[in-house]
Design an enzyme around this catalytic site. Sequence first.
Site, PDB file in Angstrom:
ATOM      1  CB  CYS A   2      -0.886  -0.071   1.270  1.00 26.74           C
ATOM      2  SG  CYS A   2      -1.812  -1.588   1.476  1.00 26.74           S
ATOM      3  NE  ARG A  45      -6.465  -3.779   1.236  1.00 25.45           N
ATOM      4  CZ  ARG A  45      -8.258  -4.617   1.186  1.00 25.45           C
ATOM      5  NH1 ARG A  45      -9.330  -4.383   1.374  1.00 25.45           N
ATOM      6  NH2 ARG A  45      -7.548  -6.221   1.727  1.00 25.45           N
ATOM      7  CB  ILE A  48      -1.894  -8.633  -0.851  1.00 26.68           C
ATOM      8  CG1 ILE A  48      -1.977  -8.208  -2.281  1.00 26.68           C
ATOM      9  CG2 ILE A  48      -1.017  -9.816  -1.024  1.00 26.68           C
ATOM     10  CD1 ILE A  48      -0.002  -7.889  -2.164  1.00 26.68           C
ATOM     11  CG  ASN A  69       3.448   0.325   2.620  1.00 29.00           C
ATOM     12  OD1 ASN A  69       2.912  -0.893   1.890  1.00 29.00           O
ATOM     13  ND2 ASN A  69       4.849   1.161   2.154  1.00 29.00           N
ATOM     14  N   GLY A  70       2.201  -3.020   3.956  1.00 31.77           N
ATOM     15  CA  GLY A  70       3.903  -4.473   3.743  1.00 31.77           C
ATOM     16  C   GLY A  70       2.994  -5.254   3.913  1.00 31.77           C
ATOM     17  CD  GLU A  71       0.742  -8.021   2.518  1.00 27.66           C
ATOM     18  OE1 GLU A  71       0.215  -8.713   3.530  1.00 27.66           O
ATOM     19  OE2 GLU A  71       0.721  -8.123   1.691  1.00 27.66           O
ATOM     20  CG  ASP A  91      -1.985  -8.016   7.474  1.00 26.69           C
ATOM     21  OD1 ASP A  91      -2.566  -7.758   6.699  1.00 26.69           O
ATOM     22  OD2 ASP A  91      -0.565  -8.405   6.259  1.00 26.69           O
ATOM     23  CB  VAL A 281      17.016 -11.178 -16.005  1.00 24.28           C
ATOM     24  CG1 VAL A 281      17.493  -9.917 -16.959  1.00 24.28           C
ATOM     25  CG2 VAL A 281      14.770 -10.554 -15.559  1.00 24.28           C
ATOM     26  N   GLY A 354      15.384 -13.602  -3.632  1.00 26.46           N
ATOM     27  CA  GLY A 354      16.572 -13.016  -2.518  1.00 26.46           C
ATOM     28  C   GLY A 354      17.296 -12.390  -2.048  1.00 26.46           C
TER      29      GLY A 354
END
Length: 630
Positions: A2, A45, A48, A69-71, A91, A281, A354
């Site tokens: 977000c 927003r 997800i 903002n985030g998870e 969450d 890629v 990663g």
Amino acid sequence: MCGIFGTLNLEIANQASEIFNGLAHRGPDEKGFTIKDNVELYHTRLAIQDLSPAGQQPMHHHGLSIVFNGEIYNHLELREKYQLYAESNSDTKTLLMLFERLGMKMLEELDGMFSFALYDQRQKQLFLARDRAGKKPLYTYQKDKDFAFSSELNTLYQIFKPEIDESSLSAYLYLGYHYRKATPYKAVTELENGHYLKIDTQTGKKEIVKWFDMSTCYLNRSKMSYQVALHELDQKLQTAVKRRLDSSDLDVGSFLSGGIDSGIVTAMAAMHKPSLRTFTVKIEGAYDESLLAQKVADRYKTNHTVVDISFDDLKDDIEKILINYGEPFCDSSAIPSYYVAKAAKKHVTVVLNGDGADELFGGYRRYVPYKYHDFFNAGGFSKIAAQTLLSILPVANEKKSKYNYIYRLLKFASYKDILHQYSSASSDIFVGFENQFLQKPNLTAIYEDLGRINQLHLSPLNKLLLMDFQTILFSGLLPKMDIATMAHSLEGRSPFLAKEIIEFVPGLRDDFKINCLSTKFILRDLGRKYLPAELIDQPKRGFEIPLKNWVDNQLKNIIGDYLFSNNTIYPSLIQKKFVEDLWVRKVKISEERRAKILFDVFALEVWYKNINNTNKKPAFSRTETASTLV
């Protein structure tokens, strides 16, 4: 994922459309706004988790309001642990209930990436917080009693037009990034990773609290055996990957290079999610890792896509790519990151990567000598010897060559100054050309931090790893991926930056990370369980950027136009003659470093002309052009 924005003691609701437009790429699905007392909160927003209306923000609960903002990947586990219940599985709702139970002590429990603003209407307190690594951005604006915050520097500038900080811009030129709290503006700072800001909304009193300190993870040395450590790493990383798959109501994909970091993440993810979408890629003119990546895709039967990047449109896209950052940003690997994120967004909204593995496990070649010698506190004789050898050796021009590795080793061994040495070992842009600065760079903060780390009772290797976590990872690598993905409303998730991994890996013995000449030794060993043998001993490559070729060909005209127009800012910071001499190759310097410096200055000028409301393709009024200097 977000976008968030808010104010204290400011009434700017009449500019809500500008705020929402500035945040829209971070959250294209919904937008929301609330006023509580003297606090305004704005949110866009990217849905997800909990796609229902119950997940909308700003979210309220028992006198608490939040924009997030985030998870938080372990939030359902925390609900069970603390016996919290809500109909919504959001969450964000978990955060509000945890705060009600624990206050800001809740941060220590969270495995996630986050920046948020939480207003406690009962106590009249506003809290701003960021995660351990600083995955999600948060900037604050303070002028007199006016206060605001935002996910986006561009949006803060658009609303408040803060004054430029030239000493900060000089520091950017020197380092190649804005260090930690620094931004291009005098009234704007970045909230640091592992910190939260507490504000009394009635008195305006502010307190910054460091709730997570990475140095304590390094000081907490592990005594476990290698086999136990290998098993623990396997279990913790599997947990991190599974959480990042489960915490989404949308399909999750994975970036897959030919290296072990993304390979292990992809392998673990594919074991939990059949037909995982993977993306590799393939860059024209660079080493082709797609064949190695295909071996992993075949083993785990992923739904694999090879993204061919030719950079044919680079000259048309380069300004847009750089402007996204809201500040000068010169890491040229942001360019392929932008294109691969654009391609991935066509198929998924969430993607694993990663990020963080190299800085935690010791993945760069420059870490190897620090395993065996303390270059930070080397004696005078070794420095003089290194300086003598450098004076008679030819300049190294091939970035990946063994000679270049030895040449750079001698360079950072030759410096007495810790910042010169560290910068030479990492970014290596203006080190040695300090006399070209007209505006002295403001480097006080990084000098103090490097000096403090150097005084810790840590091995030279762990000092360098800690420095990189606090500097180039936080200030360069994580913003690069955040901006590249969010430019396309794509969420990137990083299992190697999970709570359990960050707290576990730093304390491992040095020889678990660097063993003889092998980098990230324990991670490579773990890779033998999951990956084809051909991948295990592959060297670190990352995106192989043809920057020299770009500067001399595809981007030559546009770089020249920017550097030699009438309306530039860099001549007030560094000697213009130095840039002119670089352009026509009158400076004794490697071709790679020449290209880096020119691109460094170019990125500054793209940012500067953007904030001065120039068109996408500026109509320069030239007194001299790039062609007149050739």
